[in-house]
Motif scaffolding. Structure first.
Motif, PDB file in Angstrom:
ATOM      1  N   SER A 282     -14.234  31.592 -27.530  1.00 27.58           N
ATOM      2  CA  SER A 282     -13.549  31.650 -26.242  1.00 27.58           C
ATOM      3  C   SER A 282     -12.133  31.056 -26.513  1.00 27.58           C
ATOM      4  O   SER A 282     -10.775  31.272 -26.128  1.00 27.58           O
ATOM      5  CB  SER A 282     -14.177  31.068 -24.917  1.00 27.58           C
TER       6      SER A 282
ATOM      7  N   HIS B 113      -6.772  26.957 -20.932  1.00 28.48           N
ATOM      8  CA  HIS B 113      -7.878  27.575 -20.021  1.00 28.48           C
ATOM      9  C   HIS B 113      -8.977  26.487 -20.093  1.00 28.48           C
ATOM     10  O   HIS B 113      -9.434  26.037 -18.572  1.00 28.48           O
ATOM     11  CB  HIS B 113      -8.482  28.911 -20.560  1.00 28.48           C
ATOM     12  N   ASN B 114      -9.424  26.245 -21.038  1.00 33.07           N
ATOM     13  CA  ASN B 114     -10.611  25.262 -21.186  1.00 33.07           C
ATOM     14  C   ASN B 114     -10.118  23.830 -20.860  1.00 33.07           C
ATOM     15  O   ASN B 114     -10.981  23.006 -20.602  1.00 33.07           O
ATOM     16  CB  ASN B 114     -11.192  25.150 -22.448  1.00 33.07           C
TER      17      ASN B 114
ATOM     18  N   THR C  17       0.576  29.172 -16.589  1.00 33.99           N
ATOM     19  CA  THR C  17      -0.464  30.116 -17.329  1.00 33.99           C
ATOM     20  C   THR C  17      -1.544  30.184 -16.351  1.00 33.99           C
ATOM     21  O   THR C  17      -1.576  29.534 -15.385  1.00 33.99           O
ATOM     22  CB  THR C  17      -0.986  29.676 -18.646  1.00 33.99           C
TER      23      THR C  17
ATOM     24  N   HIS D  13      -8.311  32.637 -25.848  1.00 34.82           N
ATOM     25  CA  HIS D  13      -7.427  31.794 -24.703  1.00 34.82           C
ATOM     26  C   HIS D  13      -6.205  31.481 -25.480  1.00 34.82           C
ATOM     27  O   HIS D  13      -5.079  31.608 -25.195  1.00 34.82           O
ATOM     28  CB  HIS D  13      -8.116  30.523 -24.387  1.00 34.82           C
TER      29      HIS D  13
ATOM     30  N   THR E 194      -5.306  25.689 -27.178  1.00 35.82           N
ATOM     31  CA  THR E 194      -6.267  26.160 -26.117  1.00 35.82           C
ATOM     32  C   THR E 194      -6.018  27.122 -24.958  1.00 35.82           C
ATOM     33  O   THR E 194      -6.616  27.561 -24.178  1.00 35.82           O
ATOM     34  CB  THR E 194      -6.860  25.076 -25.318  1.00 35.82           C
ATOM     35  N   GLY E 195      -4.388  27.408 -24.958  1.00 33.05           N
ATOM     36  CA  GLY E 195      -4.071  28.265 -23.733  1.00 33.05           C
ATOM     37  C   GLY E 195      -4.228  27.506 -22.375  1.00 33.05           C
ATOM     38  O   GLY E 195      -3.971  28.300 -21.638  1.00 33.05           O
TER      39      GLY E 195
ATOM     40  N   SER F   2      -6.087  31.466 -15.773  1.00 27.16           N
ATOM     41  CA  SER F   2      -7.170  31.303 -16.289  1.00 27.16           C
ATOM     42  C   SER F   2      -7.666  32.963 -16.592  1.00 27.16           C
ATOM     43  O   SER F   2      -7.070  33.890 -15.859  1.00 27.16           O
ATOM     44  CB  SER F   2      -8.468  31.172 -15.456  1.00 27.16           C
ATOM     45  N   PHE F   3      -8.157  33.149 -17.794  1.00 31.68           N
ATOM     46  CA  PHE F   3      -8.436  34.671 -18.182  1.00 31.68           C
ATOM     47  C   PHE F   3      -9.839  34.915 -18.240  1.00 31.68           C
ATOM     48  O   PHE F   3     -10.574  34.160 -17.967  1.00 31.68           O
ATOM     49  CB  PHE F   3      -8.021  34.620 -19.741  1.00 31.68           C
TER      50      PHE F   3
ATOM     51  N   VAL G 123     -12.314  36.738 -20.104  1.00 33.02           N
ATOM     52  CA  VAL G 123     -12.730  37.170 -21.606  1.00 33.02           C
ATOM     53  C   VAL G 123     -14.169  37.630 -21.826  1.00 33.02           C
ATOM     54  O   VAL G 123     -15.164  36.982 -21.272  1.00 33.02           O
ATOM     55  CB  VAL G 123     -12.460  35.848 -22.330  1.00 33.02           C
TER      56      VAL G 123
ATOM     57  N   GLY H  12     -16.498  29.740 -21.343  1.00 37.46           N
ATOM     58  CA  GLY H  12     -16.245  30.737 -22.369  1.00 37.46           C
ATOM     59  C   GLY H  12     -17.878  30.788 -22.853  1.00 37.46           C
ATOM     60  O   GLY H  12     -18.115  31.724 -23.404  1.00 37.46           O
TER      61      GLY H  12
END
Lengths: 826, 175, 280
Positions: free
Chosen positions: A684, B143-144, A727, A688, B140-141, A729-730, A732, B162
């Motif tokens: 993940s 997200h986490n 950005t 991401h 990490t983008g 949250s995605f 996935v 995830g």
């Protein structure tokens, strides 16, 4: 029989969302970045860099710098001579490739702004920097060639001695290769009774911008010269150091300690590494060099930078009949270690998941007076995926059908695998149908289409667009034979060792050198299952040529699918070696002993012995069968027979404020098929992070040069990396079609997000405003470009203009008021 | 040289420093607090974030002499650094949610997140995203990282990091 | 990343600071919060011989009520300004602008006066200060003087503060009960605004009693959207009045946008800012 037949059945660790072993150190600040190292007596380097893109060096006066306190040496290219080695190009893409010589320190002429002209050595980094400003270099400026289109004219030359800016022309043609028909025929036919889509897309120049600036420490005081470097490629670096300096490879040890990201940007043999190596050898003292961010942006290699001219022919029902790709790619001032090979990696991917009957690809690489380019996450494949996925949307728009429909009409059906593509690759497995169906459902595709329709009808100032990207990629670099056929300078195998320690603990050694991916965790999970040894009893060692003596390092989504397979094979060899010892200790015949969940068991009895006990017995070696060596350690080197083909369907919803051109991501869903998953948490994270890098290409990042060859976006103020606030949250998810070319059934995931996401975002933006007459927006899709595209119906134009002087660079004390001296606030 | 006295991670320290020495350089080079790192030169990246007298600052944007008399907490002083020692809940959350990959931005990201939650203990996702906008991460983008801050604030859970994709069956696709 | 060598003074009173300034003059740089100065020094874009740090002058910090105005000490950090109830009550526009200024770490360290004296036309505080008709209290060898906002911003990075003077505090006339909005347009969050509009409004949508509008990054200094203000005060409708927002501006062209695009943004953002400020 093979004793390991049962091993995969255990599967206790594989698939678990293990928290990473690496994290305890990293979250407490107990880290070993290269710049953290401090050896006694270390001397510090500062580079003197050219401010000009192209100039003759008429003189270098080092007198004043040498006289400065605590300065030890000031050295030029002439001073270091052959000891500095050369920066190599490991992939001449054609035999005729024009390749300028590339010395670590420029000798006589600089070819890009930021190129090193001298190095200052001092007792502290501050003093080295101070003295660097005292080095008096006189330049005579030469005309600089900036940009592909200017370079193609061959009017101003990046390297006058070469006589041309054109480095190499690489061509693949499906008719000539026998993998398909002639694309010109297909286009000609489509012009009469079908559809021809012609577009020119810009792949802007990007900067990898890993968070840890590059750093190198060289200690020449031991028998082996030890090089610590923030690199992705310790093994390749060692080879390059040895091959170009004449120092025997056996006298060099390269260590990549904790490395703070790379994304291809640390897949390089850098001038700075070569210079540090030469200076340390010359002075006999440890030296350290750590770049500033501004230096990094101007001198670490850049990525992408292509013009893509695409011609796609189709029948009126949407069946694609041919694709012609004409690329021009900017190498920058030198041909880097992979250099021109990057666009060639894209040559096999423009046909993507589709059954195109005819395909032609050509790529002309050119030299310019800019920072050299090389691999950046995806390397060639994002460019290709962008090109074809944009074209498929354009075809759908031309035909007035949904972009998913036109894709489905052309993609390889799941029952058609294995499938040999028009580019000559054999895709082993995949299922585009279910990945797409799942993505559509999670995304709420139909509902969003309905909302889009409502907004269009109500003439909402904020329009909604949906973007599609159904990608595949070739990764797991790479089959050595294929690399050989492409004239790459090395193979693509990977090496692993499993060492069974006397106490039953295990050391796993991999030649893949991680820099943030989590190899220590994922590889422990693989070995734990394979050997039946507790996860916590396994230590993964990497990134030091003295420990991991063989390896080809980490890039191209190769660690798991190549390095992981090597590890599986090494582990299996351990069991094979342990079996006769176990049987001997159990006083049974080898045929009667089975290995299961970490134990050798005499079939049909309670008698058994654990692998750990066998390891201890082997260490003692008191009671081994005759003729058996006292070791159950094993090595394996794996060379894949094929690439690895992850795929997925990415769906993106973008809102476009038609009044300002501002774009906002509303939703992003991806369903990737990366085969069997070792650790879903790590996967993940890769997805991401990959997504955001691809999205950032679509929306924010661009390395911009002015016409003098100065990198205008030369700091993080102007090279725009997204923040958390930019950005979302995605969503996935995955489908699982195991790869057939490795025993774990895994596919690479490191680059997938980056490869897939860029076209999904741009397609969504274009989709949002297509009804306003827009059919392209040049990347990055800045608000201004989107606004211009809406209002003048072009693609938004190039980025021009200088950076804003927020830090008031020109004001000298007293020349304006003291007001500007009261720095604060920003 | 100017004499400075500080308390860093609970310990009293004193040194003679050049006025030009940045706080981050003082921490790294004089004190060996290499857990705090430098990621840029324009104060955009936040990798060097520490707590100065209880609030988060970018330690590249403070001179060591300005910190004279102050109390500094770095990532190394947030919790025990030895294995098995108690971690700060934010550190736990970053590990639990896989809020780091290469780990280079992590010290700054954690220090900022701790300071942020002190001012806003129950933030929304949007507030978290804005609260850490001064810290860049390339792996990490985000997200986490956002999940981690949510978890540390007693909201949300790690599943959305995830891990929920665990056990997605090797389904129809294998047919 | 390493500044050039400089000497350092940290006076504890304004008088000491002025005296240091008189002694070192041209060779000195004044350090307030340092959030713009330190990057300049790190990148060696400037090399002062002396840095005079105002950080130890306690009298320059704090916010107080002074009858018809609130007074913000020059060395008050943005984070303190952002949380201050007096500011929120009487100068909501500043409260709103500070909320989005740079990032949290910078706001902890950067100072109100420092940012204004830095006079970056893309800075977030100039336009609100101008819109609120703030005045700037400047101390010099001959005592203090007060300069209205309209005269304070002279040019790019240039203010009315003399070489031997210091900004000590900013007086903001109370705009109690006025609505306010700071509309900031960026590509990524950690950017300076490409354009921003600071609007504060007395009354509500439909019955505007007064309106004041400041423009960020539409010229070499913060600017007022006077034509728009006049049109609105004259009862003009907002959509039409906002079209005048770029009058008498001279926006820059750079990586983030051409001047013509900024002019367009100013109009759209002005409409939005006034709408939001008036509760629309």
């Amino acid at each position: 029989m093979t004793a390991v037949a049962d091993a995969p059945d255990m599967a206790k660790e594989i698939g678990r969302d293990r928290r990473r072993k690496e994290d305890q150190r990293l979250i407490t600040g107990r880290t070993r970045w290269t710049d953290n190292l401090s050896l006694p007596g270390t001397l510090h380097l500062a580079m003197v860099r050219s401010p000009f893109a192209h100039a003759t060096i008429t003189s270098i006066d080092t007198t004043e710098a040498m006289a400065a306190t605590n300065v030890v040496a000031v050295l030029t290219s002439e001073d270091l001579g052959e000891s500095q080695g050369v920066c190599i190009n490991a992939w001449p893409i054609t035999p005729e490739q024009v390749t300028p010589p590339h010395l670590p320190i420029a000798n006589g002429r600089v070819a890009f702004a930021g190129e090193i002209v001298a190095v200052v050595v001092a007792r502290t980094a501050a003093e080295a920097r101070d003295a660097a400003e005292l080095v008096d270099v006189e330049y005579e400026q030469l005309p600089a060639v900036i940009g592909i289109k200017e370079a193609m004219k061959d009017e101003v030359l990046a390297h006058p001695d070469l006589g041309t800016n054109k480095s190499a022309l690489w061509v693949f043609d499906s008719a000539a290769a026998g993998t398909g028909t002639d694309v010109e025929d297909a286009i000609a036919k489509a012009r009469t009774d079908g559809v021809v889509i012609e577009r020119e897309f810009r792949q802007q120049r990007l900067i990898p911008a890993f968070m840890e600036p590059r750093s190198v420490v060289v200690d020449p005081t031991g028998e082996q010269i030890t090089v610590w470097s923030a690199t992705q490629i310790p093994h390749i670096l060692r080879f390059a150091l040895a091959a170009t300096t004449g120092v025997p490879e056996s006298k060099i040890r390269v260590i990549a300690p904790d490395v703070g990201g790379g994304f291809g940007g640390k897949l390089q043999q850098t001038p700075e590494e070569m210079i540090a190596f030469a200076v340390a050898r010359r002075l006999g003292k440890p030296v350290k060099y750590t770049e500033t961010r501004s230096e990094s942006l101007v001198s670490a290699h850049h990525g992408r930078d292509q013009w893509q001219k695409l011609t796609l022919s189709a029948e009126k029902d949407g069946t694609v009949t041919g694709l012609k790709v004409e690329l021009q790619a900017d190498l920058g001032a030198y041909v880097a270690i992979v250099g021109g090979g990057v666009p060639v990696l894209g040559a096999f991917m423009f046909n993507a998941i589709y059954k195109f009957p005819a395909y032609h690809f050509s790529c002309q690489t050119v030299l310019t007076n800019t920072t050299w380019t090389d691999a950046y996450r995806g390397a060639g494949r994002p460019e290709a995926t962008f090109g074809i996925e944009r074209m498929m949307d354009e075809l759908a728009a031309e035909l007035g059908v949904d972009p998913l429909v036109v894709r489905e009409k052309n993609w390889i059906k799941h029952e058609e695998f294995p499938f040999t593509t028009v580019a000559g690759l054999e895709y082993d497995s995949g299922n585009y149908e279910i990945a797409t169906a799942k993505a559509k459902e999670i995304f709420g595709y139909d509902e969003l289409r309905a909302e889009q329709k409502r907004r269009r009808e109500s003439n909402d100032p904020v329009q909604l667009g949906l973007g599609v990207s159904t990608f595949t990629e070739m990764c797991g670099l790479a089959p050595s034979r294929v690399l050989g056929s492409l004239d790459y300078g090395a193979g693509g195998w990977e090496h692993a060792s499993v060492r069974m320690l006397a106490t039953g603990k295990v050391e796993v050694v991999t030649g893949a050198s991680a820099h943030g991916q989590g190899h220590e965790t994922a590889f422990s999970q693989i070995v734990a299952d394979r050997l039946g040894i507790p996860y916590d009893d396994i230590e993964v060692l990497h990134g030091d040529t003295q420990i991991a003596s063989k390896g080809l390092d980490t890039y191209g989504s190769r660690s798991l699918v190549v390095g992981g397979e090597a590890l599986v094979r090494a582990a299996d060899k351990v069991i094979d070696k342990a079996l006769p010892i176990a049987a001997h200790l159990l006083e049974a015949s080898v045929e009667d002993v089975k290995f299961h969940e970490g134990r050798f068991q005499v079939v049909g009895t309670d008698a058994g012995i654990s692998l750990a006990e066998v390891a201890t017995a082997t260490f003692a070696a008191h009671n081994l069968p005759d003729g058996v060596e006292p070791s159950i350690d094993a090595d394996a080197t794996f060379d894949p027979v094929n690439f690895n083909y992850p795929h997925g369907t990415h769906l993106c919803a973008m809102e476009v404020d038609t009044e300002t051109g501002q774009v906002t991501m509303r939703k992003y869903t991806c369903v990737d098929d990366i085969g069997n998953i070792i650790n879903p948490l790590i996967v993940s994270g890769q997805v991401h992070g990959g997504l955001v890098q691809g999205i950032a290409q679509a929306l924010w990042e661009e390395a911009v040069y002015d016409d003098q060859g100065t990198l205008v976006s030369g700091s993080f103020v102007d090279y725009l990396l997204p923040t958390a606030a930019d950005t979302i949250s995605f969503e996935v998810d995955h489908t699982t079609t195991p790869a057939l070319t490795n025993s774990l059934g895994t596919k690479g995931v490191g680059e997938a997000g980056t490869i897939a996401s860029t076209p999904a975002v741009v397609n969504a933006i274009v989709d949002a405003v297509r009804h306003l007459g827009v059919n392209d927006v040049q990347m990055p899709c800045t608000p201004e470009r989107v606004f211009n595209a809406i209002h003048s119906q072009g693609s938004g134009g190039a980025t021009e203009g200088a950076a804003m002087p927020h830090f008031d660079p020109d004001a000298e004390p007293g020349t304006s008021s003291t007001a500007d001296q009261q720095g604060a606030g920003a | 040289m100017t004499r400075i006295n500080l308390t860093v991670d609970g310990a009293k320290v004193a040194d003679d420093v050049e006025p030009r020495m940045l706080l981050v350089q003082y921490l790294r080079e004089k004190l060996g607090k290499t857990g705090t790192v430098v990621g840029c030169d324009t104060s955009n990246c936040g990798a060097c974030t520490v707590h100065l007298d209880g609030t988060s600052v970018k330690s590249c944007n403070v001179l060591a002499v300005q910190a004279d008399g102050s109390e500094v907490t770095t990532i190394e002083g947030l919790a025990a650094t030895y294995d098995g020692g108690d971690l700060h809940p934010m550190q736990e959350a970053f590990r639990e949610c896989h809020g780091l990959q290469c780990g280079y931005c992590t010290p700054g990201m954690i220090m900022q997140s701790v300071a942020f939650l002190k001012e806003n203990p129950k933030p929304t996702e949007e507030e978290i995203r804005v609260g850490i906008e001064g810290n860049l991460c390339r792996c990490t983008g985000y997200h986490n990282i956002v999940r981690a801050v949510q978890l540390a604030s007693g909201q949300g859970d790690h599943q959305s990091a995830g891990a929920s994709t665990v056990g997605v069956p090797a389904e129809e696709a294998t047919s | 990343m390493i500044p050039t060598q400089f000497d350092y003074l940290a006076p504890t009173t304004v008088e000491e600071a002025l005296s240091a300034l008189a002694t070192h003059g041209d060779d000195a740089k004044i350090l307030a919060g340092g959030q713009s100065l330190l990057p300049v020094l790190r990148m060696r874009l400037n090399a002062p011989e002396m840095v005079i740090d105002l950080g130890r002058i306690e009298s320059l910090r704090g916010i107080r009520d002074d009858g018809d105005a609130i007074v913000i000490g020059a060395m008050t950090p943005h984070s303190v300004v952002g949380k201050d109830p007096l500011v929120k009550e009487h100068a909501l526009l500043i409260h709103k602008a500070v909320e989005h200024l740079a990032d949290e770490q910078i706001r902890h360290r950067g100072t109100f006066g420092g940012a204004l004296a830095h006079a970056d036309p893309a800075g977030d505080l100039g336009a609100p200060a101008l819109a609120l008709d703030a005045s700037f209290v400047i101390a010099g060898p001959g005592g203090t003087r007060t300069v209205p906002a309209a005269e304070f911003f002279v040019d790019l990075f240039e203010t009315a503060i003399g070489e031997d003077e210091l900004l000590t505090e900013v007086r903001v006339p109370k705009h109690t009960g006025w609505g306010a909005h700071y509309e900031k347009f960026v590509r990524v969050a950690h950017q300076w605004p490409i354009v921003a509009v600071a609007a504060t409004v007395k009354g509500s949508a439909g019955s505007l009693e007064d309106v004041k509008i400041g423009l960020t990054n539409m010229g070499s200094t913060p600017l007022r959207a006077k034509a728009t203000e006049d049109a609105l005060r004259g009862g003009g409708d907002l959509a039409t009045a906002a079209q005048l927002a770029d009058q008498d501006t001279n926006p820059p062209s750079d990586l983030n946008g051409e001047a013509s695009y900024r002019r367009h943004l100013a109009k759209v953002l002005t409409r939005r800012a006034v709408t939001a400020a008036s509760g629309g």
